[in-house]
Design an enzyme around this catalytic site. Structure first.
Site, short mmCIF file in Angstrom:
data_model
loop_
_atom_site.label_atom_id
_atom_site.label_comp_id
_atom_site.label_asym_id
_atom_site.label_seq_id
_atom_site.Cartn_x
_atom_site.Cartn_y
_atom_site.Cartn_z
N HIS A 47 -10.96 71.63 31.55
CA HIS A 47 -11.00 73.10 31.48
C HIS A 47 -9.60 73.64 31.78
O HIS A 47 -9.39 74.39 32.72
CB HIS A 47 -12.04 73.67 32.44
CG HIS A 47 -13.44 73.44 31.96
ND1 HIS A 47 -14.02 74.23 30.98
CD2 HIS A 47 -14.36 72.51 32.29
CE1 HIS A 47 -15.25 73.79 30.75
NE2 HIS A 47 -15.48 72.75 31.52
N HIS A 76 -20.40 68.47 20.28
CA HIS A 76 -19.12 68.68 20.95
C HIS A 76 -17.96 68.04 20.18
O HIS A 76 -16.84 68.56 20.19
CB HIS A 76 -19.15 68.09 22.36
CG HIS A 76 -19.91 68.91 23.35
ND1 HIS A 76 -21.29 68.90 23.42
CD2 HIS A 76 -19.50 69.78 24.30
CE1 HIS A 76 -21.69 69.72 24.40
NE2 HIS A 76 -20.62 70.27 24.94
N ASP A 127 -22.94 65.10 29.74
CA ASP A 127 -22.75 66.53 30.06
C ASP A 127 -24.09 67.26 29.93
O ASP A 127 -24.15 68.44 29.62
CB ASP A 127 -21.69 67.16 29.15
CG ASP A 127 -21.17 68.50 29.68
OD1 ASP A 127 -21.31 68.75 30.89
OD2 ASP A 127 -20.66 69.30 28.88
N ALA A 151 -22.74 75.19 26.11
CA ALA A 151 -23.02 75.12 27.55
C ALA A 151 -23.65 73.78 27.89
O ALA A 151 -24.87 73.67 28.03
CB ALA A 151 -23.92 76.27 27.96
N GLY A 152 -22.84 72.75 27.97
CA GLY A 152 -23.38 71.43 28.23
C GLY A 152 -24.12 70.90 27.01
O GLY A 152 -23.98 71.42 25.90
#
Length: 365
Positions: free
Chosen positions: A181, A236, A259, A294-295
């Protein structure tokens, strides 16, 4: 001596047709034999980055929920995992350390991963921006001291004020410092590695994208010595990008992770992550407020299958799912591979790599 499995056994170096023999909870021998079936046995998965599953979350620090999430992923072959929290107030972080410490001591969890709160606002992704802050050394030291080995990994953006000091402190106290991040430049990324970072948190995701005149964190991390987490859910990362990254880093520096959030294994609908609403549709989880991913709703058995489908060799993919993360956690003398003397954690798969059953500490679930 118990004969536990007959088929194709995936060791760190080869696929061996034969039998797996156990002595209690330990692998006693791998006996080659060409006359076995086509079922596949891989080592129990080691997930460094998991927020929950089966309707249960790690992110609130609730002990019962943590047990439920760990049990759900154990059913999908994850025999060792870190409980990942998202960016949170310090009080919640400290409470989670206190609550999860007995679970770590009992072997239900391998430890805690704090994904934040010392992260970049510009690359926060699904992290709650209300909780982001620069590294606070007093917080970090208190968490590590309170955990007595419970805190195993922390994700930090290396460009933040005080981040390099925090990374060095984590590394010096036996905690994996991860870079993620982050809006760091290439040079700032390498400074984080030089300070002691050893993991890249979900490479590509939550990072400044590469540019040929400013390579940024992705190229900085791939060109370093760190192990790179990869979310192999085909959402992802495109399968081609997964194969590229794993090929660049190699199986000893690539780590498959989920994740996963609490929605994993559950119906589409509305969920919560770090105080923010998440909407799951067709297995994709996104923040309701802005659509950020989100994950995931991934399990490690599917991650392995997706990695092989992307063109990675089965032996290398198994190392990425088990052996390499076990080494990072300092557990390679106990688990993470199918080899005599190690704990008998394994996942039996069909010839198409679909889950059949899970062996944990010598017992089939």
């Amino acid at each position: 001596m118990t004969r536990a499995f007959s088929g194709r056994i995936v060791t760190p170096d080869a696929v061996v047709p034969g039998h797996l023999d156990l002595d209690g909870d330990t692998i006693a021998a791998i006996v080659p034999d060409d006359g076995v079936g086509d079922d596949v046995l891989v080592p129990g998965f080691v997930d460094l980055h998991c927020h929950g599953g089966g309707g249960h979350t790690f992110t609130t620090g609730d002990v019962d929920a943590a047990c439920g999430a760990a049990a759900f992923h154990l059913g999908h072959g994850t025999t060792t995992l870190l409980a990942s929290l998202v960016s949170s107030p310090f009080e919640l972080m400290l409470s989670a350390v206190s609550g999860f410490r007995p679970l770590v001591e009992a072997g239900v969890l391998a430890g805690i991963h704090f994904e934040g709160p010392y992260l970049s606002h510009a690359r926060c992704g699904a992290q709650n921006p209300d909780f982001l802050r620069d590294p606070v050394m007093a917080e970090i030291s208190e968490l590590i001291e309170a955990g007595a080995g419970t805190v195993r990994m922390m994700t930090v953006a290396p460009e933040l004020p005080g981040a390099l000091e925090a990374i060095a402190y984590l590394n010096g106290h036996g905690v994996l410092a991860a870079i993620g991040h982050t809006d760091a430049t290439y040079d700032q990324t390498h400074a984080g590695v030089a300070a002691g970072a050893s993991v890249a948190t979900h490479l590509f995701n939550g990072m400044r994208p590469p540019h040929h005149r400013e390579p940024g964190p992705v190229v900085g991390l791939l060109s370093s010595t760190v192990a790179c987490e990869l979310i192999a859910d085909n959402i992802h990362l495109h399968p081609g990008m997964l194969a590229f990254a794993a090929g660049s880093a190699g199986p000893d520096r690539s780590v498959l992770i989920t994740d996963a959030i609490d929605a994993t294994g559950m119906a589409d609908g509305r969920y919560e992550l770090g105080g923010q609403e998440v909407v799951v549709a067709d297995r994709v989880a996104r923040l309701a407020v802005n659509g950020s991913i989100a994950g995931s709703t991934l399990t490690m058995d599917v991650a392995l299958r997706n990695a092989v489908a992307a063109g990675l060799p089965l032996v290398g993919a198994a190392r990425m799912a088990s052996t390499t993360p076990a080494r990072l956690l300092g557990l390679s003398d106990r688990l993470g591979a199918l080899a005599p003397g190690l704990r008998a954690d394994a996942v039996a798969l069909s010839p198409d790599l679909s889950l059949r059953r899970v062996l944990h500490a010598g017992t089939w679930l």
